[in-house]
Scaffold this motif. Structure first.
Motif, PDB file in Angstrom:
ATOM      1  N   ARG A 193       0.842  -1.204   0.000  1.00 36.69           N
ATOM      2  CA  ARG A 193       0.000   0.000   0.000  1.00 36.69           C
ATOM      3  C   ARG A 193       0.876   1.253   0.000  1.00 36.69           C
ATOM      4  O   ARG A 193       2.024   1.211   0.432  1.00 36.69           O
ATOM      5  N   GLU A 194       0.282   2.338  -0.419  1.00 38.81           N
ATOM      6  CA  GLU A 194       1.033   3.592  -0.506  1.00 38.81           C
ATOM      7  C   GLU A 194       0.958   4.371   0.800  1.00 38.81           C
ATOM      8  O   GLU A 194      -0.064   4.357   1.489  1.00 38.81           O
ATOM      9  N   ILE A 195       2.060   5.052   1.108  1.00 42.83           N
ATOM     10  CA  ILE A 195       2.085   5.912   2.297  1.00 42.83           C
ATOM     11  C   ILE A 195       1.479   7.271   1.952  1.00 42.83           C
ATOM     12  O   ILE A 195       1.714   7.811   0.877  1.00 42.83           O
ATOM     13  N   GLN A 196       0.688   7.792   2.890  1.00 42.28           N
ATOM     14  CA  GLN A 196       0.058   9.103   2.706  1.00 42.28           C
ATOM     15  C   GLN A 196       0.832  10.122   3.547  1.00 42.28           C
ATOM     16  O   GLN A 196       0.560  10.303   4.732  1.00 42.28           O
ATOM     17  N   MET A 197       1.808  10.769   2.923  1.00 42.72           N
ATOM     18  CA  MET A 197       2.616  11.765   3.623  1.00 42.72           C
ATOM     19  C   MET A 197       1.919  13.123   3.572  1.00 42.72           C
ATOM     20  O   MET A 197       1.345  13.495   2.538  1.00 42.72           O
ATOM     21  N   PRO A 198       1.948  13.876   4.693  1.00 39.25           N
ATOM     22  CA  PRO A 198       1.404  15.254   4.647  1.00 39.25           C
ATOM     23  C   PRO A 198       2.142  16.079   3.597  1.00 39.25           C
ATOM     24  O   PRO A 198       3.352  15.910   3.403  1.00 39.25           O
ATOM     25  N   GLU A 199       1.410  16.912   2.896  1.00 35.16           N
ATOM     26  CA  GLU A 199       2.031  17.726   1.848  1.00 35.16           C
ATOM     27  C   GLU A 199       3.056  18.685   2.449  1.00 35.16           C
ATOM     28  O   GLU A 199       2.880  19.200   3.550  1.00 35.16           O
TER      29      GLU A 199
END
Length: 804
Positions: A193-199
Motif C-alpha cells: 500500500r502507498e504511504i500518505q505523507m502530509p504535503e
C-alpha cells in the motif's frame, strides 16, 4: 518503543486487526512485544450514565450525607446516598451504576455494589470530577447543563479517545523504525500500500522578529542544521487530540509548543527543539563545544559539569542546550514565551552518544540521534511543526528557514549479485520479486543485468550499507516463514563447543541433592511383572520380559523407577525409619514396534516428616512444595527453564504436575496414589518425581548469565485476588508476567484462603509483586500505573475480584 495504531492509519490505509499488524511487523524484524488498549479516560466511562436528581433529603443518621432518588433511565429511580455539599433536587448529574468500575484520578479502581450507608440503601454513586478520572476537583459533584435523556451514556457528553498501542522492541540497527512513519514504511512493503505523507508546506515570512544567525563550528559533528523564528505565540495547553496522543505513548503533555515537537519526533522520527528567541544572546546560535568543567543547568534543574567533548547549542554568553540530548533551564519555552527559534538538525551519532553517556541522560531525542536519523528530514519536519504551531498556538513566521548543509550525505550504493541473494536466503527468489520488494522499501534498483544490479539506499537506512544488508531486506519482506527447512540441518561454528561430560553432570546433581539431605539409592533393573499389570497406568505389553528368569519377582525390566524406589522406602519404614529423602539415577526399559528402548531417569522420593517434633515446633510432614522446590533447584543449576506446566490427576498420582520443555515432557511430580503404595506395601504418603535424565543432559547448558546488581531499590506491592478454585497460581503468574512489563521482577504467593468469608467455589490468593527499574528509581506514578495494569489484567484474564 510505543506505536499508536490510530496514528499509523494516518500514514496508510489499514484494514487488518491490530493483532494481524503486530504479527506482520514481528515477522519482518520489528518485534512487537506487547499490544495494549489505551483509553483517554480509564474504563471509558462504561456504566456511567446521565441522571436527574428527583428528590434530595437529609440523611436521618448522618449530618453530612443526603438521601437522593435519581432517574437513570431505568424502570424505577435509584436510591443513592451522597455526601457532596452541592447535590440538589433537579440537577442533571453523572451516575455510576451498581456493577460499574470507576477509576479515580488518584487511588485504586472501585467497583460499585449495592450497599447500606448508615442504614440507608445506596444503589450507585453520583460522581465528582476526580472520581471519574476527569480532573482533580473534589469540591462537589459534576452538575451538567444538558438536555440529553436520563440514562444516556456519559460518553455522549464526555469524549473518550480509544486506541491500541504496539510495544516494539527495537533492535539497535533499526533506527529507521523509531517513528510512526518508519513503521508505516515497513507496512507499506508488507501490504503493498502507498504511504500518505502530509504535503510539504511552503512558509512565507509574515512579520518581523528577532534576527537569529547560526554558526556551526565543525560540520562533521553537525552536518545539517536548520531553524526558523516564530513570533506572536500564545503558550498554553494542547488540544485534547494531541494530549491523548502523547498520553497513549506514556508522555506527559507540557504545553502546545513542546507537545508539537514531541509529536513530530514520534510521528516522523525527527527531534526538534524550541528556544525562547528572546533569551538567545546577541541573536546568535553557535553549534560547537564548551570548555571542560563548564557548569550548565539542564531542564531538570540539575547543574552539570561539561566534559568538553559533548556538542552544545550555545550563544556568545554560554550554553543553551546539550545538542540532541537535553535542553537548558534558562532557554526553554515557558508560559511567558511569545517568540521561539525552532531547531531541526542532523547530528553525528557518535558525538551525541558521547554526551548522552557522559551525563547519563537517555532521552527520546538522544535515542534517535545516537542510532542515526534521516539527514533529508530536518526541513520537511520543521515545516510540518510550524504548520501545527500556527494552528494551535497562533504566531507568525518571522524569518526565512535557515538550512546549513554544506556537505550533503550521499545515498548508499551497493552492488548485489542474484546468486548471492539465493545462496544466503536458501531458496531461489525471482529477480522481479527482489526488485519489487526493494522498491517498496524505497531502495532503488539500477544497472540491472542477468547476474545482478546496483541498489541505492537512502541515508536514513543506516543499517543497509552492504550486499548482505540488501539480502536481509529481501528476506524479511519475502518472509522468513517461506524459507523451508531441510530435514538435515548443518552449520559451521566459529566458537568452540566442548563435549558435555555426562558423568560430571550427574555427579554435580548428586552433590546438590546430598547437600539437601537426600540419600542416593541404587536398585535392581529387574522387577515384578505385577507392578505393570496391576498399576493401571503402565502397559504390561510393553514390559521387556526375561527369558531365563531367576524368579517371578525379577521377571521383567522396569518401565519406571517408582516401584523399585517404593520397595526401598517400604524396607526402611518397616524398620521404623519413616522420614525419608532418597533419589536414584537409573535406566528404564520398554518394548515397542520399533524394537527395544531404554532411557535414563532421575527419581526423587519424599516421605514422612520434614522436621521432627521438638520443644520449638511440632513435627511437619513433607509437602508437595518441598519436592517441587528440589526439582526447581536442579533445573536452575542445569540452566533449564520450565515451559508449560499442567495439572495431573491420574495415575500414578492423586494430584501432581507435568513439566514441559517445548513440546517434550521432561518429567512429572506428584503425590503417589494409595493403590500403588499398597502394591509396594508402603503405609504412608509418598511424593515422587521422575525426570527424563537423557533429555535434561541434552538441554543442560554450562553457560551462566549474569547482570550487574541494580543500583536502584526494589519496590514491593501486595494484592489479594479472589478467583475460582479451578484457576491455578501458574495461570495467575503467567498473566502477571505478560502484563507486568519489564519492571516486574518476580511474583510470590504468601497466603491462600478458602473458607466461609468468601463465596463458595472461590479461593483467595495474597500475592507479592516485586518491581525494579535497572536505570532509575521508580516513582509512585510508574508503580501505580503498573499495578493498575496488572489489576485490569487479572480482572479480565482470570475473572479476579480485587480485595481491598
Amino acid at each position: 518503543m510505543k506505536i499508536s495504531i490510530n496514528r499509523l492509519k494516518n500514514h496508510l490505509t489499514l484494514t487488518e486487526s491490530s493483532e494481524e499488524i503486530a504479527d506482520l511487523l514481528t515477522q519482518s524484524g520489528l518485534e512487537v512485544e506487547g499490544l495494549e488498549p489505551f483509553e483517554s479516560i480509564k474504563g471509558a466511562l462504561e456504566g456511567v450514565v446521565v441522571g436527574e436528581v428527583l428528590t434530595c433529603e437529609k440523611h436521618p443518621n448522618a449530618d453530612k450525607l443526603k438521601i437522593t432518588t435519581v432517574d437513570v433511565g431505568a424502570e424505577s429511580p435509584a436510591n443513592i446516598v451522597c455526601g457532596a455539599p452541592n447535590v440538589a433536587q433537579g440537577q442533571k448529574v453523572l451516575v455510576a451504576k451498581v456493577g460499574t468500575t470507576i477509576y479515580p484520578s488518584s487511588g485504586d479502581p472501585l467497583t460499585l455494589k449495592k450497599a447500606k450507608i448508615r442504614g440507608e440503601v445506596s444503589e450507585g454513586m453520583i460522581c465528582a470530577e476526580d472520581e471519574l478520572g476527569l480532573g482533580s476537583s473534589h469540591a462537589g459533584i459534576l452538575v451538567l447543563d444538558t438536555d440529553l435523556p436520563n440514562g444516556s451514556p456519559a460518553t455522549d457528553i464526555v469524549e473518550v479517545s480509544k486506541d491500541e498501542i504496539l510495544e516494539i522492541g527495537l533492535t539497535p540497527n533499526r533506527a529507521d523504525g523509531a517513528s510512526h512513519l518508519g513503521v508505516a514504511r515497513d507496512l507499506k512493503a508488507l501490504l503493498g500500500r502507498e504511504i500518505q505523507m502530509p504535503e510539504a508546506v511552503e512558509l512565507k515570512v509574515e512579520a518581523e522578529g528577532p534576527a537569529i544567525s547560526v554558526e556551526v563550528e565543525n560540520a562533521a559533528d553537525c552536518p545539517r542544521y536548520a531553524g526558523v523564528v516564530l513570533t506572536g505565540l500564545k503558550i498554553g495547553p494542547s488540544p485534547q487530540w494531541l494530549q491523548n496522543f502523547l498520553k497513549s505513548l506514556d508522555l506527559d503533555p507540557i504545553n502546545n509548543v513542546v507537545d508539537i515537537t514531541n509529536f513530530i519526533l514520534h510521528d516522523l522520527g525527527q527531534p526538534l527543539h524550541a528556544f525562547d528567541a528572546d533569551k538567545i544572546s546577541e541573536g546568535k546560535i553557535i553549534v560547537g563545544k564548551l570548555p571542560k568543567d563548564t557548569k550548565f543547568t539542564t531542564l531538570d534543574e540539575k547543574e552539570r559539569k561539561l566534559s568538553g567533548e559533548e556538542l552544545m547549542i550555545k550563544d556568545p554568553k554560554g550554553g543553551l542546550c546539550i545538542a540532541g540530548v537535553f535542553g537548558g533551564e534558562d532557554s526553554g519555552v515557558s508560559d511567558d514565551t511569545t517568540s521561539i527559534f525552532l531547531e531541526s538538525a542532523y547530528f553525528s551519532p557518535d558525538i551525541i552518544r558521547k554526551g548522552s553517556q557522559f551525563h547519563g541522560l537517555k532521552t527520546d531525542a538522544s535515542f534517535r540521534f545516537e542510532r542515526g536519523t534521516d539527514p533529508n528530514m530536518p526541513v520537511y519536519a520543521l515545516k510540518q511543526a510550524v504548520k501545527l504551531i500556527q494552528e494551535i498556538a497562533g504566531g507568525k513566521v518571522s524569518s526565512e528557514i535557515i538550512d546549513l548543509y554544506p556537505n550533503p550525505i550521499e545515498d548508499f550504493v551497493i552492488e548485489v549479485e542474484y546468486g548471492h541473494v539465493n545462496r544466503l536466503i536458501g531458496k531461489t527468489i525471482e529477480p522481479s520479486e527482489v526488485k519489487s520488494i526493494l522498491e517498496s522499501l524505497e531502495i532503488r534498483v539500477e544497472n540491472e543485468t542477468e547476474t545482478g544490479f546496483t541498489a541505492i539506499a537512502k541515508p536514513y537506512r543506516v543499517d543497509v550499507t552492504r550486499e548482505a544488508d540488501i539480502i536481509e531486506e529481501v528476506l524479511r519482506i519475502h518472509g522468513f516463514h517461506q524459507v523451508l527447512l531441510s530435514e538435515n540441518l548443518k552449520t559451521d561454528f566459529l566458537a568452540e563447543h566442548p563435549v558435555k561430560d555426562l558423568n560430571k553432570l550427574q555427579y554435580r546433581m548428586t552433590e546438590i541433592l546430598s547437600a539437601q539431605g537426600y540419600h542416593e539409592i541404587i536398585t535392581n533393573s529387574l522387577t515384578k511383572p505385577g507392578y505393570a499389570e496391576k498399576s493401571g497406568y503402565l502397559d504390561a505389553s510393553k514390559s521387556v520380559e526375561i527369558y531365563n528368569k531367576l524368579s517371578e519377582d525379577l521377571g521383567v525390566m522396569r518401565q519406571t523407577l517408582l516401584f523399585s524406589g517404593l520397595e526401598v522406602l517400604a524396607r526402611n519404614i518397616n524398620r521404623r525409619q519413616t522420614d525419608l529423602k532418597t533419589f536414584e539415577f537409573g535406566t528404564v526399559y520398554q518394548k515397542s514396534e520399533e524394537g527395544y528402548q531404554e532411557g535414563r531417569r532421575l527419581g526423587i522420593f519424599l516421605s514422612g516428616n520434614k522436621s521432627s517434633e521438638s520443644w520449638l515446633e511440632p513435627a511437619r510432614a513433607f509437602a508437595f512444595a518441598d519436592l517441587y522446590a528440589t526439582v526447581e533447584k536442579l533445573l536452575e543449576k542445569l540452566n533449564i527453564s520450565i515451559g508449560d506446566i499442567s495439572m495431573v490427576e491420574s495415575a500414578p498420582f492423586d494430584y501432581g504436575l507435568k513439566l514441559m520443555l517445548g513440546q517434550k515432557e521432561i518429567g512429572s511430580i506428584g503425590l503417589v496414589e494409595e493403590k500403588l503404595l499398597k502394591l509396594a506395601e508402603v503405609r504412608q504418603e509418598v511424593f515422587f518425581a521422575e525426570l527424563d535424565w537423557d533429555l535434561l543432559c541434552k538441554k543442560a547448558s554450562g553457560l551462566k548469565k549474569y547482570q550487574d546488581i541494580s543500583k536502584f531499590p526494589e519496590v514491593r506491592r501486595d494484592l489479594s485476588l479472589v478467583i475460582d478454585k479451578s484457576v491455578s497460581f501458574d495461570q495467575v503468574k503467567s498473566v502477571g508476567i505478560k502484563f507486568g512489563g519489564k519492571l516486574l521482577q518476580r511474583i510470590g504467593v504468601f497466603d491462600v484462603y478458602q473458607g466461609d468469608k468468601i463465596d463458595a467455589g472461590k479461593k483467595a490468593y495474597a500475592l507479592s509483586f516485586h518491581l525494579q527499574d535497572q536505570e532509575k528509581t521508580l516513582t509512585d506514578k510508574v508503580i501505580d500505573k503498573t499495578m493498575s495494569k496488572l489489576i485490569q489484567a487479572f480482572e479480565k484474564e482470570v475473572g479476579a475480584l480485587i480485595r481491598t
